[in-house]
Design a protein around this motif. Sequence first.
Motif, PDB file in Angstrom:
ATOM      1  N   ALA A  42       3.013   3.233  35.032  1.00 57.83           N
ATOM      2  CA  ALA A  42       4.011   3.718  34.067  1.00 57.83           C
ATOM      3  C   ALA A  42       5.233   2.794  34.078  1.00 57.83           C
ATOM      4  O   ALA A  42       5.780   2.450  33.029  1.00 57.83           O
ATOM      5  CB  ALA A  42       4.411   5.141  34.400  1.00 57.83           C
ATOM      6  N   GLN A  43       5.612   2.373  35.293  1.00 57.05           N
ATOM      7  CA  GLN A  43       6.750   1.439  35.399  1.00 57.05           C
ATOM      8  C   GLN A  43       6.420   0.121  34.689  1.00 57.05           C
ATOM      9  O   GLN A  43       7.231  -0.410  33.937  1.00 57.05           O
ATOM     10  CB  GLN A  43       7.038   1.203  36.882  1.00 57.05           C
ATOM     11  CG  GLN A  43       8.282   0.374  37.114  1.00 57.05           C
ATOM     12  CD  GLN A  43       8.790   0.504  38.542  1.00 57.05           C
ATOM     13  OE1 GLN A  43       8.761   1.578  39.123  1.00 57.05           O
ATOM     14  NE2 GLN A  43       9.242  -0.585  39.110  1.00 57.05           N
TER      15      GLN A  43
ATOM     16  N   PHE B 194       6.717   0.499  30.903  1.00 57.88           N
ATOM     17  CA  PHE B 194       8.070   0.443  30.334  1.00 57.88           C
ATOM     18  C   PHE B 194       8.665  -0.970  30.423  1.00 57.88           C
ATOM     19  O   PHE B 194       9.385  -1.392  29.514  1.00 57.88           O
ATOM     20  CB  PHE B 194       8.983   1.467  31.016  1.00 57.88           C
ATOM     21  CG  PHE B 194       8.717   2.868  30.539  1.00 57.88           C
ATOM     22  CD1 PHE B 194       9.099   3.263  29.257  1.00 57.88           C
ATOM     23  CD2 PHE B 194       8.058   3.781  31.327  1.00 57.88           C
ATOM     24  CE1 PHE B 194       8.834   4.540  28.792  1.00 57.88           C
ATOM     25  CE2 PHE B 194       7.785   5.069  30.872  1.00 57.88           C
ATOM     26  CZ  PHE B 194       8.181   5.448  29.600  1.00 57.88           C
ATOM     27  N   LEU B 195       8.344  -1.686  31.497  1.00 59.83           N
ATOM     28  CA  LEU B 195       8.851  -3.071  31.595  1.00 59.83           C
ATOM     29  C   LEU B 195       8.219  -3.933  30.506  1.00 59.83           C
ATOM     30  O   LEU B 195       8.885  -4.768  29.890  1.00 59.83           O
ATOM     31  CB  LEU B 195       8.556  -3.649  32.986  1.00 59.83           C
ATOM     32  CG  LEU B 195       9.322  -2.993  34.146  1.00 59.83           C
ATOM     33  CD1 LEU B 195       8.938  -3.621  35.478  1.00 59.83           C
ATOM     34  CD2 LEU B 195      10.831  -3.122  33.951  1.00 59.83           C
TER      35      LEU B 195
ATOM     36  N   TRP C  28       9.832  -3.119  27.202  1.00 61.67           N
ATOM     37  CA  TRP C  28      11.143  -3.776  27.100  1.00 61.67           C
ATOM     38  C   TRP C  28      10.983  -5.236  26.673  1.00 61.67           C
ATOM     39  O   TRP C  28      11.691  -5.726  25.813  1.00 61.67           O
ATOM     40  CB  TRP C  28      11.857  -3.663  28.460  1.00 61.67           C
ATOM     41  CG  TRP C  28      13.120  -4.436  28.608  1.00 61.67           C
ATOM     42  CD1 TRP C  28      13.310  -5.554  29.371  1.00 61.67           C
ATOM     43  CD2 TRP C  28      14.401  -4.174  28.004  1.00 61.67           C
ATOM     44  NE1 TRP C  28      14.609  -5.975  29.280  1.00 61.67           N
ATOM     45  CE2 TRP C  28      15.300  -5.155  28.451  1.00 61.67           C
ATOM     46  CE3 TRP C  28      14.858  -3.195  27.126  1.00 61.67           C
ATOM     47  CZ2 TRP C  28      16.633  -5.196  28.055  1.00 61.67           C
ATOM     48  CZ3 TRP C  28      16.198  -3.233  26.728  1.00 61.67           C
ATOM     49  CH2 TRP C  28      17.055  -4.221  27.188  1.00 61.67           C
TER      50      TRP C  28
END
Lengths: 106, 189
Positions: free
Chosen positions: B56-57, B60-61, B64
């Motif tokens: 999940a991290q 999102f990275l 971005w």
Amino acid sequence: MSDPRQRDLDTLLRREFEGPVADDGFSDRVLRQLPPRRNLRWPLWLGLSVGASAAGLALARTPLLRIGWQDWLAGQLSAAGIGMWLMAMGIAWLVAAWALSATASR
Amino acid sequence: MADDAAAARVDQALAARARHGDRQAFEHLVRRHQGLVRAQLRRLLHGDHSLADDLAQETFLLAWRKLAQFRGDAQFSTWLYRIAYTCFLQARRQPAQRERTEPERMDLLQAPAHGIDLQLDLQRCMGRLSAAEQAVLLHCVQMGLSHDQAAYVLAMPLGTVKTHALRGKAKLKACLAAWRDDDSEETHP
């Protein structure tokens, strides 16, 4: 109308799904890892100036540049003048495209 | 429905600001969507919370970094689920992660003739479905996406999504038939 059994199954499946997970500091962890946003304009300008310099250096030792420049100043649309500008623009855009693709793939 | 449309408009506005480097706008997007992205990955990873949070991290990275590619053709949430699903597939391809992402062979477990709990039986039956059927039911039924949205997230043709949904539900019904028979006996003794 849909089959009531189908609806039952859908309800059962939805009930079995836990739904959104509580944050518990996850967002903060993500935001701490966030790299600074790249400004995508600088490679364009860098590419343009490097390309223009490369074109200028390539043409510096040939009379084409001088002739083209004189024709341009005299307002004459000669082949040398057009060629000079097309070459400069071509090299500049090629370098710009390279710089942009190299930055995007990082 | 109107709430969904309003939420999608808010997401679009936040994404537009984030695209120009507004970190606060992106923070709002992360907070709005982390819950379901993590739930999606936890499901896909059969409850492996730590790997789901790592992915999940990563999702999102990546979002971005790739915000410039988000043109608003799909909803922002759907775009995120697609990135998350791609991260999941990539993790599954890595040999070190494969063991963790492979589903447990629930169908090999000895199940009681009559399940003690319907939810447990449902989980067992879900484990018998193919990975694609599970993924389609997760997105279409449990997460409430439309068939079109699920097709976008899973990068599958629309027809394939519909087929997997129908087949998956048919298999589940067959698997849970004992429960239905029990219900009928109770209703009509």
